[in-house]
Enzyme design. Sequence first.
Site, PDB file in Angstrom:
ATOM      1  N   ASN A  10      10.852  -5.595   7.862  1.00  0.00           N
ATOM      2  CA  ASN A  10      10.388  -5.681   6.482  1.00  0.00           C
ATOM      3  C   ASN A  10       9.641  -4.383   6.198  1.00  0.00           C
ATOM      4  O   ASN A  10       8.461  -4.257   6.499  1.00  0.00           O
ATOM      5  CB  ASN A  10       9.484  -6.916   6.356  1.00  0.00           C
ATOM      6  CG  ASN A  10       8.901  -7.098   4.964  1.00  0.00           C
ATOM      7  OD1 ASN A  10       9.006  -6.210   4.115  1.00  0.00           O
ATOM      8  ND2 ASN A  10       8.276  -8.234   4.728  1.00  0.00           N
ATOM      9  N   ARG A  94      14.825  -6.688   5.137  1.00  0.00           N
ATOM     10  CA  ARG A  94      14.453  -7.044   3.782  1.00  0.00           C
ATOM     11  C   ARG A  94      14.838  -5.866   2.892  1.00  0.00           C
ATOM     12  O   ARG A  94      14.433  -4.729   3.162  1.00  0.00           O
ATOM     13  CB  ARG A  94      12.944  -7.284   3.690  1.00  0.00           C
ATOM     14  CG  ARG A  94      12.489  -7.543   2.260  1.00  0.00           C
ATOM     15  CD  ARG A  94      10.986  -7.654   2.165  1.00  0.00           C
ATOM     16  NE  ARG A  94      10.580  -7.930   0.802  1.00  0.00           N
ATOM     17  CZ  ARG A  94       9.415  -7.532   0.269  1.00  0.00           C
ATOM     18  NH1 ARG A  94       8.542  -6.852   1.001  1.00  0.00           N
ATOM     19  NH2 ARG A  94       9.116  -7.819  -0.976  1.00  0.00           N
ATOM     20  N   HIS A 183      10.548 -10.852  -4.424  1.00  0.00           N
ATOM     21  CA  HIS A 183       9.941 -11.815  -3.490  1.00  0.00           C
ATOM     22  C   HIS A 183      10.795 -13.077  -3.375  1.00  0.00           C
ATOM     23  O   HIS A 183      10.289 -14.146  -3.031  1.00  0.00           O
ATOM     24  CB  HIS A 183       8.527 -12.243  -3.939  1.00  0.00           C
ATOM     25  CG  HIS A 183       7.507 -11.157  -3.953  1.00  0.00           C
ATOM     26  ND1 HIS A 183       6.629 -10.966  -4.989  1.00  0.00           N
ATOM     27  CD2 HIS A 183       7.213 -10.183  -3.051  1.00  0.00           C
ATOM     28  CE1 HIS A 183       5.838  -9.940  -4.727  1.00  0.00           C
ATOM     29  NE2 HIS A 183       6.186  -9.435  -3.559  1.00  0.00           N
ATOM     30  N   ARG A 244      -0.959  -2.786  -9.010  1.00  0.00           N
ATOM     31  CA  ARG A 244      -0.050  -2.722 -10.178  1.00  0.00           C
ATOM     32  C   ARG A 244      -0.605  -3.529 -11.341  1.00  0.00           C
ATOM     33  O   ARG A 244      -1.189  -4.587 -11.143  1.00  0.00           O
ATOM     34  CB  ARG A 244       1.334  -3.265  -9.794  1.00  0.00           C
ATOM     35  CG  ARG A 244       2.032  -2.434  -8.756  1.00  0.00           C
ATOM     36  CD  ARG A 244       3.328  -3.074  -8.258  1.00  0.00           C
ATOM     37  NE  ARG A 244       3.341  -3.126  -6.810  1.00  0.00           N
ATOM     38  CZ  ARG A 244       4.138  -3.893  -6.080  1.00  0.00           C
ATOM     39  NH1 ARG A 244       5.024  -4.676  -6.665  1.00  0.00           N
ATOM     40  NH2 ARG A 244       4.063  -3.872  -4.764  1.00  0.00           N
TER      41      ARG A 244
END
Length: 408
Positions: A10, A94, A183, A244
């Site tokens: 990941n 991922r 996600h 963010r």
Amino acid sequence: MTATRVLVLNSGSSSVKYQLLDMRDNARLAVGLVERIGEETSRLKHTPLATDGAAREQNRPIADHEEALKAVAAELAHDGLGLDSPELAAIGHRVVHGGKQFTEPTVIDDAVLKEVERLIPVAPLHNPANLTGIRTAMSLRPDLPQVAVFDTAFHTTMPESAARYAIDVQTADQHRIRRYGFHGTSHAYVSRKTAELLGKRPEDVNVIVLHLGNGASASAVRGGVCVDTSMGLTPLEGLVMGTRSGDIDPAVIFHLMRVGEMSADEVDVLLNKRSGLIGLCGDNDMREIRRRIDEGDEEARLAFEIYVHRLKKYIGAYYAVLGRVDAVAFTAGVGENAAPVREAAVAGLEELGLAVDGELNSVRSDEARIVSPEYARVAVAVVPTDEELEIARQTYALVANRAGERND
Ligand SMILES: Nc1ncnc2c1ncn2[C@@H]1O[C@H](COP(=O)(O)OP(=O)(O)O)[C@@H](O)[C@H]1O
Ligand SMILES: CC(=O)OP(=O)(O)O
Ligand SMILES: [Mg+2]
């Protein structure tokens, strides 16, 4: 002997998380993390669970994802779990942005690599790291199947009414501008686990999943199918995150460019890296923010309130989208650990059947659990996510299936 192990990578913008699993019993043989890649203070933490389980750490500058992965490969080899092992069946990666076309885990070939590369402009923090991870893994084991598991896949079921932005259709189609969501591996896993926790089948429950990590997103899942999610074309839309901004009036961008004389790249960096919690109070770690609030820090308190206010708006919005909600599930670093966030997010929503039990909510545990009181109509759940296990399962299912087809 059949190969039964899967290595999961990941790769994030400045980190790599990895796990080596044996898929016969989902046992984790080794887990680890390389963080602060590209900085002077990089750190590799490797825990060989299959042997003595004692964690080893390297604290030294690690320049890029390629160097990080080579260091991980060396750590695994040290435990006799190296990438050259014949027991390794595949490497699962991922991949954050898969656009509209990748709805399933996919064996990586040149065409897949090209597509992931083409999507870099809409996942600039993530896809380049994912690609480096894949390329490095391929160079270390060119003969092994490498599988991409996309963050976007679970959200490809969203109806057009949720996936489309209200902009000129031709322009949107020309530039493939739509809401993709991210996600997804976590939202899929957590919504399924939540159904299990309620003793029901996924097809029988409606769940709002709140994945609150560094990046954060909410999703509305009806009967196991995603019908809306808060991230959009890129992982910038939606909730307030660590660095963010989440939702913002798009005119802020033109204003900053015209009046603030910032370039597009500067605004991009502002909204992706210098906004959210860190922009509001200088810290992006919820632990630190809570500590500062306890000391009476007003800036931290306001950052927390802005974070929770946005979260509450999404709970209300997805309640309306779903019509009936069986559970609200909190997951990822903040969702799993920050009891005050869970408490504040549902505060005042008793009329919607939502509440937390103060005592249950303050218990610390790694287990999936319900933290709402007996009487509440909607279960509030804490469900630890396991993106790596889910990626391993999907990767192994795909390669086992292919091997089965070859033997037929
Ligand atoms: N014990 C804790 N209490 C509150 N927040 C926590 C705790 N542990 C982790 N976090 C939060 O979780 C965040 C990381 O979440 P994680 O899901 O690991 O993120 P990612 O996978 O996006 O890197 C941290 O930045 C921090 O804000
Ligand atoms: C898509 C995304 O935001 O991922 P992360 O939370 O790992 O940054
Ligand atoms: Mg994460």
